[in-house]
Enzyme design. Structure first.
Site, PDB file in Angstrom:
ATOM      1  CE  LYS A  40      -3.044  -2.630   2.855  1.00  0.00           C
ATOM      2  NZ  LYS A  40      -3.575  -2.770   4.414  1.00  0.00           N
ATOM      3  N   GLY A  52       1.079   6.829  -0.218  1.00  0.00           N
ATOM      4  CA  GLY A  52       0.310   5.480   0.331  1.00  0.00           C
ATOM      5  C   GLY A  52      -1.153   5.738   0.504  1.00  0.00           C
TER       6      GLY A  52
END
Length: 181
Positions: A40, A52
């Site tokens: 992520k 992110g």
């Protein structure tokens, strides 16, 4: 800012370095962990920008692509790219339905971008999002304030995510850590 479950993202600018950490857990609903090793946090714009996400994976990938396109359009100026993405995200009928939050950073800026039009730069050089975001944020602030001179940005990011993973059921210990040199 922590309405999104199944992840924690933490970012810090400290002593001239920028680091971002994220866990690898993907949760389906409130009861099933579908994946333990999701990525992520990633580098964008030829490794000059970290990004992110917390929220829907498909929505986040769409936003990553749009943000990187804005970075190219504005020659790597992440503040301008973030504002333009937030405007488009807030006003576009299809994009407005995307459910995610983004943290983006380079050597000079650290920003939170949301679909409601916010582009927020923290006062202390620390941001955290996701279900474990408040835990990671508290840990990061304590570490920076009390051990800042002895710890690097990368070490603070890792320890903050580790703390969140020990507390939040939607955050695991498979930590992806990226740093801008």
């Amino acid at each position: 800012m922590s309405n999104f479950h199944a992840t924690t993202i933490f970012a810090i600018r400290h002593d001239g370095k920028s680091a971002m950490a994220g866990d690898g857990q993907v949760t389906f609903g409130n009861a099933v962990v579908m994946k333990h090793t999701a990525r992520k946090v990633r580098k964008l714009f030829n490794g000059k920008v970290l990004a992110g996400f917390a929220g829907s994976v498909a929505d986040a990938f769409t936003l990553f692509e749009l943000f990187e396109g804005k970075l190219v359009e504005y020659n790597g100026n992440i503040q301008r790219a973030a504002v333009e993405l937030a405007k488009k995200w807030r006003t576009d009928r299809v994009l407005h339905k995307l459910e995610a939050l983004l943290i983006v950073m380079d050597h000079n800026s650290l920003l939170l971008i949301s679909g409601t039009g916010e582009v927020i730069e923290p006062d202390d050089g620390i941001l955290a999002i996701g279900s474990g975001g408040n835990y990671a944020l508290a840990a990061g602030r304590a570490l920076k304030e009390n051990a800042g001179g002895n710890l690097s940005a990368k070490q603070i990011a890792y320890a903050s995510l580790k703390t969140a993973s020990d507390i939040c059921v939607y955050t695991n210990g498979n930590i992806i850590l990226e740093e801008l040199e």
